[in-house]
Design a protein around this motif. Sequence first.
Motif, PDB file in Angstrom:
ATOM      1  N   UNK A 226      -0.072  -0.282   5.760  1.00 15.10           N
ATOM      2  CA  UNK A 226       1.007  -0.063   6.764  1.00 15.10           C
ATOM      3  C   UNK A 226       1.734   1.274   6.217  1.00 15.10           C
ATOM      4  N   UNK A 227       2.019   2.204   7.104  1.00 14.05           N
ATOM      5  CA  UNK A 227       2.761   3.467   7.004  1.00 14.05           C
ATOM      6  C   UNK A 227       3.935   3.319   7.825  1.00 14.05           C
ATOM      7  N   UNK A 228       4.849   4.248   7.354  1.00 14.15           N
ATOM      8  CA  UNK A 228       5.936   4.557   8.201  1.00 14.15           C
ATOM      9  C   UNK A 228       5.979   6.199   8.314  1.00 14.15           C
ATOM     10  N   UNK A 229       5.827   6.872   9.564  1.00 15.21           N
ATOM     11  CA  UNK A 229       5.715   7.917   9.851  1.00 15.21           C
ATOM     12  C   UNK A 229       7.025   8.527  10.122  1.00 15.21           C
ATOM     13  N   UNK A 230       7.108   9.877   9.928  1.00 15.71           N
ATOM     14  CA  UNK A 230       8.496  10.550  10.248  1.00 15.71           C
ATOM     15  C   UNK A 230       8.179  11.622  11.446  1.00 15.71           C
ATOM     16  N   UNK A 232      10.061  13.847  12.417  1.00 17.44           N
ATOM     17  CA  UNK A 232      10.651  15.235  12.242  1.00 17.44           C
ATOM     18  C   UNK A 232      10.241  15.792  11.146  1.00 17.44           C
ATOM     19  N   UNK A 233       9.070  15.307  10.702  1.00 16.89           N
ATOM     20  CA  UNK A 233       8.517  16.237   9.154  1.00 16.89           C
ATOM     21  C   UNK A 233       6.986  15.698   9.355  1.00 16.89           C
ATOM     22  N   UNK A 234       6.150  16.527  10.009  1.00 20.11           N
ATOM     23  CA  UNK A 234       4.657  16.145  10.081  1.00 20.11           C
ATOM     24  C   UNK A 234       4.161  15.774   8.874  1.00 20.11           C
ATOM     25  N   UNK A 235       4.511  16.502   7.810  1.00 24.05           N
ATOM     26  CA  UNK A 235       3.886  16.268   6.281  1.00 24.05           C
ATOM     27  C   UNK A 235       4.614  15.053   5.641  1.00 24.05           C
ATOM     28  N   UNK A 236       5.593  14.395   6.511  1.00 24.81           N
ATOM     29  CA  UNK A 236       6.221  13.285   5.743  1.00 24.81           C
ATOM     30  C   UNK A 236       6.044  12.092   6.244  1.00 24.81           C
ATOM     31  N   UNK A 237       6.493  10.791   5.534  1.00 24.63           N
ATOM     32  CA  UNK A 237       6.248   9.361   5.981  1.00 24.63           C
ATOM     33  C   UNK A 237       5.993   8.694   4.730  1.00 24.63           C
ATOM     34  N   UNK A 238       5.954   7.295   4.789  1.00 28.71           N
ATOM     35  CA  UNK A 238       5.769   6.446   3.407  1.00 28.71           C
ATOM     36  C   UNK A 238       4.793   5.642   3.757  1.00 28.71           C
ATOM     37  N   UNK A 239       4.217   5.143   2.529  1.00 31.77           N
ATOM     38  CA  UNK A 239       3.277   4.051   2.345  1.00 31.77           C
ATOM     39  C   UNK A 239       4.158   2.933   2.016  1.00 31.77           C
ATOM     40  N   UNK A 240       3.866   1.598   2.567  1.00 33.03           N
ATOM     41  CA  UNK A 240       4.907   0.382   2.582  1.00 33.03           C
ATOM     42  C   UNK A 240       4.198  -0.412   1.749  1.00 33.03           C
ATOM     43  N   UNK A 241       2.863  -0.349   1.361  1.00 29.02           N
ATOM     44  CA  UNK A 241       2.438  -1.388   0.346  1.00 29.02           C
ATOM     45  C   UNK A 241       1.895  -0.455  -0.910  1.00 29.02           C
ATOM     46  N   UNK A 242       2.832  -0.517  -1.773  1.00 27.44           N
ATOM     47  CA  UNK A 242       2.495   0.302  -3.357  1.00 27.44           C
ATOM     48  C   UNK A 242       1.419  -0.153  -3.856  1.00 27.44           C
ATOM     49  N   UNK A 243       1.365  -1.774  -3.648  1.00 27.45           N
ATOM     50  CA  UNK A 243       0.180  -2.507  -4.431  1.00 27.45           C
ATOM     51  C   UNK A 243      -1.118  -2.007  -3.844  1.00 27.45           C
ATOM     52  N   UNK A 244      -1.362  -1.853  -2.745  1.00 30.60           N
ATOM     53  CA  UNK A 244      -2.707  -1.481  -2.170  1.00 30.60           C
ATOM     54  C   UNK A 244      -2.819  -0.037  -2.639  1.00 30.60           C
ATOM     55  N   UNK A 245      -1.617   0.668  -2.608  1.00 28.54           N
ATOM     56  CA  UNK A 245      -1.949   2.219  -2.965  1.00 28.54           C
ATOM     57  C   UNK A 245      -2.422   2.480  -4.509  1.00 28.54           C
ATOM     58  N   UNK A 246      -1.658   1.483  -5.116  1.00 32.84           N
ATOM     59  CA  UNK A 246      -2.255   1.663  -6.364  1.00 32.84           C
ATOM     60  C   UNK A 246      -3.652   1.188  -6.875  1.00 32.84           C
ATOM     61  N   UNK A 247      -4.212   0.199  -5.893  1.00 34.46           N
ATOM     62  CA  UNK A 247      -5.409  -0.384  -6.017  1.00 34.46           C
ATOM     63  C   UNK A 247      -6.428   0.856  -5.835  1.00 34.46           C
ATOM     64  N   UNK A 248      -5.897   1.421  -4.691  1.00 34.03           N
ATOM     65  CA  UNK A 248      -6.988   2.569  -4.164  1.00 34.03           C
ATOM     66  C   UNK A 248      -7.026   3.536  -5.115  1.00 34.03           C
ATOM     67  N   UNK A 249      -5.917   3.991  -6.024  1.00 37.79           N
ATOM     68  CA  UNK A 249      -5.717   5.100  -6.803  1.00 37.79           C
ATOM     69  C   UNK A 249      -6.919   4.733  -7.888  1.00 37.79           C
ATOM     70  N   UNK A 250      -6.670   3.617  -8.459  1.00 40.39           N
ATOM     71  CA  UNK A 250      -7.341   3.032  -9.565  1.00 40.39           C
ATOM     72  C   UNK A 250      -9.200   3.054  -9.344  1.00 40.39           C
ATOM     73  N   UNK A 251      -9.299   2.746  -8.032  1.00 38.67           N
ATOM     74  CA  UNK A 251     -10.669   2.638  -7.562  1.00 38.67           C
ATOM     75  C   UNK A 251     -11.163   4.107  -7.835  1.00 38.67           C
ATOM     76  N   UNK A 252     -10.590   4.963  -7.003  1.00 39.73           N
ATOM     77  CA  UNK A 252     -10.956   6.433  -7.086  1.00 39.73           C
ATOM     78  C   UNK A 252     -11.221   7.132  -8.438  1.00 39.73           C
TER      79      UNK A 252
END
Length: 638
Positions: A226-230, A232-252
């Motif tokens: 899940x993400x939250x987009x901004x 007013x800034x096309x390059x901005x926004x937020x990842x809402x599941x940091x655990x999944x993010x860390x898992x994807x980083x480790x896998x990469x």
Amino acid sequence: MTDTIFVPLNKLIRDPKNVRKTYNQAGIAALAASIKTDGLIQDPVVRKADKKDCFFVIAGGRRIAALKQLVENGELDAAAPVQCKLRSDENAEAVSLAENIMREAMTPAEELVAYGTLIESGLTIGQIAQRFATTETVVRKRLALARVSPALMALYDENKLDLSQLEAFTLTDDHEEQERVWNSLSPYSRSSREIRQALTGHGVPATDKRVRFIGGLDAFEAAGGAVKRDLFNEDSGFVLDSALLDQMVIEGLEKQALEIRAEGWSWVDVRPDFSYDDYGNYGRRYPQPVELSVEDQAELDQLSSDYDDLVELLNVGEGGEEDRQRLGQLEERIDELTAKRNAYEAQVLEVAGAVVILNNQGGIRVERGLVHPDMEKALRLPANDQTIKTPQTTAKPTKPVHSQALLEDLTAQKTAAMRAELVNNPAIALVAVVHALLLPVLYTYSRTQSALQISLHIEDLASYMSDAEGCKGLIELTALRELFGQQLPGDGADLFGWLSGRTQDQLLDLLAYAAAHAVNVVEKKHTDRSNGIAQGNELGRALNINIADWFTTTGDNYLSRINRQGIEQAVTEAKGEQKALAVKVASKKTEAVTIADRLLEGTNWIPAPLRIAPALVPVDHKVTTFENSNYTLPEAAE
């Protein structure tokens, strides 16, 4: 008295008495789009012109310009009748002025809410964009703003909340959450950045290196996150599941680690974070130069020749796209072959390992040749253990030949002799000093391996910084550590012998590198180093350092951390008092920071604590040179 008349559009002339002289072309286009859809809502005011059947437009020049824009677009006839209000010549200027200044615009909040009402009435985003001659993106942004809590909208109308803050609240449509965040933040901590952080909770911004590494918000969404987009800034926004993010980083990182493990290391770790100070926890071994095989050397020679020919061809403009692609392929293969010129020895692979790291830009960096602290200690024990092992016997042990007092006496004599000899042998003294200084810089657990009691205190600078990863100085030191580390032997016990074979220039380079780590002008609250810190200005002048090359003043790293008077003073110093007025009249500190950030861009202005103070008294210097060296030292004037 006012009469209503119809006048052909091509008979309406701009009135020289109309007080409004300039129009915004983008505004005219938007008004033309509105007139095309909804017609002319307000009649222009006219008076008779000198030319027959023509009329001057006292009030409504923008409307007439918009109608003529429709004519140019082929959407209206040039002689189309326009309903107008006829007035006499008297007080034409007063009528024109009253029409321009007596009208009252909607409040910003009312305008935004009106966009929401249009959607509720059944209009699509595309229809609204067409009606007001704007883009669908602009409409979506205004609709997002219209969904902000009415309570916050009221604050916006009262100038108690600026547009950037209002934009930050569009990250959620929950009015209760928006108001809770606003009320929970202190009046001094309500910047748009802080509002976004509070609304996203533990969300990870799209600019985070981890998000960049996995491919951005789109890649995270594709993985089910899940993400939250901004808006007013096309390059901005937020990842809402940091655990999944860390898992994807480790896998990469693990995918890259598979290739590194194939190199034969005893261990390979993956680390999303690996700071400058983490190096100190490991021993280090470096690759040794090796000769390329006959086949590889022949291939490298041929590729280098082909590369030079292609570069020459492209430089004269005769090459095509295929040649450019071929050049890239040659570069890649040349790099692969060149890398073979340095290789780790088999005994190093048996004890050392590698760490696959996520760098600050969201890419991958591999640190090879690292030795775990426990292994480093074990490897050094045999070299440090000078105890002679003898078979155990039942015989009574003999007493030492020398008493402790005599031992101290004799070794003191030895020390005095060595000091005297060292004074008369500057070449060996240089080796010994460089050796003593390099040990704590590049070798773990090696501080006691020098006969010289030279103490090099290395201050942990990262602990004082709010953004150590972005510090240009620390980034440069990390690169230099790799550069110098590759030249030195892997074991600190071999360092002195290695240094003895270096030239004076090489030793001076190493001396400068080691001594640089002892520089410390950090101004702590309580310190006994005030004189040393002051001497740092003298050192800075000698280095002719330009701090602006190493530090860029921004809203985040400085302006937001000082008061408004300081912000105004910064802009005054950099751009002058006239420019600083924009900061002075800003309604909010956040607005002042944004304005100052923009004004300081490209000025090279830096805060006073960073500046190198000028010399109080000019000093004349003679120059003395080392024999056979390009280095010089200043000599006091006679």
